[in-house]
Design a protein around this motif. Structure first.
Motif, PDB file in Angstrom:
ATOM      1  N   LYS A 306      44.638  35.671  56.663  1.00  0.00           N
ATOM      2  CA  LYS A 306      45.410  36.836  56.228  1.00  0.00           C
ATOM      3  C   LYS A 306      45.899  36.664  54.794  1.00  0.00           C
ATOM      4  O   LYS A 306      45.899  37.617  54.005  1.00  0.00           O
ATOM      5  CB  LYS A 306      46.591  37.051  57.173  1.00  0.00           C
ATOM      6  CG  LYS A 306      46.181  37.472  58.580  1.00  0.00           C
ATOM      7  CD  LYS A 306      47.380  37.471  59.518  1.00  0.00           C
ATOM      8  CE  LYS A 306      46.948  37.761  60.956  1.00  0.00           C
ATOM      9  NZ  LYS A 306      48.082  37.622  61.910  1.00  0.00           N
ATOM     10  N   LEU A 307      46.308  35.441  54.448  1.00  0.00           N
ATOM     11  CA  LEU A 307      46.779  35.179  53.097  1.00  0.00           C
ATOM     12  C   LEU A 307      45.648  35.335  52.082  1.00  0.00           C
ATOM     13  O   LEU A 307      45.829  35.938  51.010  1.00  0.00           O
ATOM     14  CB  LEU A 307      47.365  33.774  53.013  1.00  0.00           C
ATOM     15  CG  LEU A 307      48.099  33.412  51.725  1.00  0.00           C
ATOM     16  CD1 LEU A 307      49.329  34.283  51.542  1.00  0.00           C
ATOM     17  CD2 LEU A 307      48.494  31.931  51.741  1.00  0.00           C
ATOM     18  N   ALA A 308      44.466  34.823  52.418  1.00  0.00           N
ATOM     19  CA  ALA A 308      43.315  34.943  51.519  1.00  0.00           C
ATOM     20  C   ALA A 308      42.925  36.403  51.326  1.00  0.00           C
ATOM     21  O   ALA A 308      42.544  36.820  50.228  1.00  0.00           O
ATOM     22  CB  ALA A 308      42.132  34.138  52.068  1.00  0.00           C
ATOM     23  N   GLU A 309      42.993  37.184  52.400  1.00  0.00           N
ATOM     24  CA  GLU A 309      42.658  38.608  52.294  1.00  0.00           C
ATOM     25  C   GLU A 309      43.673  39.351  51.428  1.00  0.00           C
ATOM     26  O   GLU A 309      43.323  40.296  50.713  1.00  0.00           O
ATOM     27  CB  GLU A 309      42.599  39.228  53.690  1.00  0.00           C
ATOM     28  CG  GLU A 309      41.389  38.782  54.508  1.00  0.00           C
ATOM     29  CD  GLU A 309      41.447  39.262  55.953  1.00  0.00           C
ATOM     30  OE1 GLU A 309      42.557  39.608  56.417  1.00  0.00           O
ATOM     31  OE2 GLU A 309      40.387  39.285  56.605  1.00  0.00           O
ATOM     32  N   LYS A 310      44.926  38.912  51.471  1.00  0.00           N
ATOM     33  CA  LYS A 310      45.969  39.561  50.672  1.00  0.00           C
ATOM     34  C   LYS A 310      45.742  39.329  49.182  1.00  0.00           C
ATOM     35  O   LYS A 310      45.947  40.237  48.365  1.00  0.00           O
ATOM     36  CB  LYS A 310      47.345  39.009  51.083  1.00  0.00           C
ATOM     37  CG  LYS A 310      48.500  39.592  50.291  1.00  0.00           C
ATOM     38  CD  LYS A 310      49.829  39.019  50.760  1.00  0.00           C
ATOM     39  CE  LYS A 310      50.989  39.564  49.927  1.00  0.00           C
ATOM     40  NZ  LYS A 310      52.293  38.995  50.351  1.00  0.00           N
ATOM     41  N   TYR A 311      45.300  38.107  48.819  1.00  0.00           N
ATOM     42  CA  TYR A 311      45.101  37.764  47.418  1.00  0.00           C
ATOM     43  C   TYR A 311      43.612  37.756  47.099  1.00  0.00           C
ATOM     44  O   TYR A 311      42.963  36.713  47.077  1.00  0.00           O
ATOM     45  CB  TYR A 311      45.750  36.410  47.095  1.00  0.00           C
ATOM     46  CG  TYR A 311      47.258  36.477  47.161  1.00  0.00           C
ATOM     47  CD1 TYR A 311      47.994  36.955  46.082  1.00  0.00           C
ATOM     48  CD2 TYR A 311      47.938  36.114  48.318  1.00  0.00           C
ATOM     49  CE1 TYR A 311      49.373  37.051  46.141  1.00  0.00           C
ATOM     50  CE2 TYR A 311      49.318  36.210  48.393  1.00  0.00           C
ATOM     51  CZ  TYR A 311      50.031  36.678  47.306  1.00  0.00           C
ATOM     52  OH  TYR A 311      51.392  36.778  47.379  1.00  0.00           O
ATOM     53  N   SER A 312      43.066  38.944  46.845  1.00  0.00           N
ATOM     54  CA  SER A 312      41.642  39.094  46.543  1.00  0.00           C
ATOM     55  C   SER A 312      41.281  38.322  45.286  1.00  0.00           C
ATOM     56  O   SER A 312      42.090  38.173  44.361  1.00  0.00           O
ATOM     57  CB  SER A 312      41.319  40.577  46.354  1.00  0.00           C
ATOM     58  OG  SER A 312      40.038  40.741  45.803  1.00  0.00           O
ATOM     59  N   GLN A 313      40.048  37.855  45.240  1.00  0.00           N
ATOM     60  CA  GLN A 313      39.571  37.138  44.061  1.00  0.00           C
ATOM     61  C   GLN A 313      39.033  38.083  42.981  1.00  0.00           C
ATOM     62  O   GLN A 313      38.648  37.643  41.909  1.00  0.00           O
ATOM     63  CB  GLN A 313      38.495  36.123  44.463  1.00  0.00           C
ATOM     64  CG  GLN A 313      39.045  34.996  45.313  1.00  0.00           C
ATOM     65  CD  GLN A 313      40.188  34.255  44.648  1.00  0.00           C
ATOM     66  OE1 GLN A 313      39.988  33.539  43.684  1.00  0.00           O
ATOM     67  NE2 GLN A 313      41.405  34.446  45.138  1.00  0.00           N
ATOM     68  N   ASN A 314      38.970  39.363  43.265  1.00  0.00           N
ATOM     69  CA  ASN A 314      38.496  40.340  42.284  1.00  0.00           C
ATOM     70  C   ASN A 314      39.657  41.245  41.890  1.00  0.00           C
ATOM     71  O   ASN A 314      40.068  42.110  42.647  1.00  0.00           O
ATOM     72  CB  ASN A 314      37.350  41.166  42.879  1.00  0.00           C
ATOM     73  CG  ASN A 314      36.169  40.296  43.242  1.00  0.00           C
ATOM     74  OD1 ASN A 314      35.720  39.490  42.444  1.00  0.00           O
ATOM     75  ND2 ASN A 314      35.681  40.446  44.460  1.00  0.00           N
ATOM     76  N   ILE A 315      40.193  41.020  40.689  1.00  0.00           N
ATOM     77  CA  ILE A 315      41.367  41.777  40.249  1.00  0.00           C
ATOM     78  C   ILE A 315      40.954  42.695  39.105  1.00  0.00           C
ATOM     79  O   ILE A 315      41.503  42.654  38.010  1.00  0.00           O
ATOM     80  CB  ILE A 315      42.508  40.838  39.821  1.00  0.00           C
ATOM     81  CG1 ILE A 315      42.657  39.691  40.813  1.00  0.00           C
ATOM     82  CG2 ILE A 315      43.822  41.609  39.721  1.00  0.00           C
ATOM     83  CD1 ILE A 315      43.699  38.677  40.431  1.00  0.00           C
TER      84      ILE A 315
END
Length: 325
Positions: A306-315
């Protein structure tokens, strides 16, 4: 490639069951081949429990009982005819894996993707005797495969990149963030980096610099603090590149480069230690505490997803803005 194509798997051990769960959860019909049909009952029980977890976590809208109807377990490999993708997940033994691939080539179309969930065997070696090696890929999953977003897709020396690109698109529909290795190398990405870290961790313990507990504590509270947010290259960008060059110049000559397995782990294995699965490891466990650690690891796996999904690597950056070296 349609995301709802029928997917085949070979092997339904713990990892194979987790892989089948991931694919089922994405809405596919799955045919799973086992060596002995007696394996089907315990495998179904595992998969049902995994699907139930996913439903309880809100990842699945349908119930586990509904979804599990979409799997067929068989000992007849001929039932994989017509499948567009088949993923093998049996023991890490070259001859056993090649035996399976020979059987698969007898029933699959020439352009069906064959993937191996190997973590250490070179893909080029596994594909060497195939009639159609261009469609063969390494597909490296992380445990628990139905929870983690990790996947590495590896091309062997005879693999066609077109198949790897198809597999990446398919894996993304499974909730994965796949990485591509265009060239085959033993250990792939994560295992090469992880085992370099483990070698240094053993060096520190075996030479009296720190205890097992202190090494774990430091890595958990430093590396564990940032690694889900950013890989090492992004982390250097975020924290200032020049300092890392200075430390590398000073530290690299001092790091362990031993080619031997550490004596500490050899001793534990000789004593029968397997970790929490039999309550014997680097730490002391009771049967209850070992089960508690297993439970906590699953809970943590869902939380970190869930944490990884919250902080996407594509900004917002365009692909063209990402440097290629």
């Amino acid at each position: 490639m349609s995301e709802k194509i029928r997917i085949g798997t070979v092997g339904l051990g713990l990892m194979g069951s987790s892989i089948a769960t991931c694919i089922l959860a994405s809405g596919h019909q799955v045919t799973s081949v086992v060596r002995d049909i007696s394996e089907s009952a315990p495998a179904l029980e595992r998969i049902l429990s995994f699907l139930t977890e996913l439903h309880q976590e809100g990842i699945l809208s349908a119930t586990a009982e509904e979804i599990i109807k979409n799997i067929t377990i068989t000992d007849n490999i001929a039932l994989l005819a017509g499948h567009s993708v088949v993923i093998e997940s049996i023991i890490e033994h070259v001859d056993e894996k090649k035996r399976v691939y020979r059987q698969l080539e007898e029933v699959l179309a020439a352009d069906a993707i064959i993937g191996s969930n190997t973590s250490a065997i070179p893909v080029s070696l596994l594909q060497s005797d195939l009639k159609h090696p261009e469609r063969f890929l390494g597909i490296h999953w992380a445990e628990p495969a139905h929870i983690t977003r990790f996947m590495e897709i590896i091309c062997g020396s005879k693999s066609d990149l077109v198949y790897a690109e198809k597999m990446i698109k398919l894996a993304e529909t499974w909730g994965k963030e796949p990485s591509l290795l265009k060239k085959d190398i033993r250990g792939f990405i994560t295992n090469r980096v992880m085992y370099a870290m483990m070698r240094e961790a053993f060096y520190l313990v075996e030479n009296g610099y720190a205890t097992v507990e202190d090494v774990d504590r430091s890595l958990r509270n430093d590396l564990g603090y940032w690694i889900t947010f950013a890989g090492p290259f992004r982390f250097m960008d975020l924290t200032g590149i020049p300092a890392y060059l200075t430390v590398m110049q000073d530290l690299f000559p001092e790091l362990s480069n031993s080619a031997k397995a550490p004596e500490l782990i050899e001793k534990l294995v000789d004593q029968g230690a397997r970790g929490v699965s039999n309550a014997k490891g680097f730490y002391s466990y009771t049967e209850d505490s070992a089960k508690a650690w297993e439970k906590r690891f699953i809970e943590f796996s869902y939380d970190i997803r869930k944490l990884a999904e919250k902080y996407s690597q594509n900004i917002g950056e365009q692909q063209s803005d990402v440097k290629s070296f």
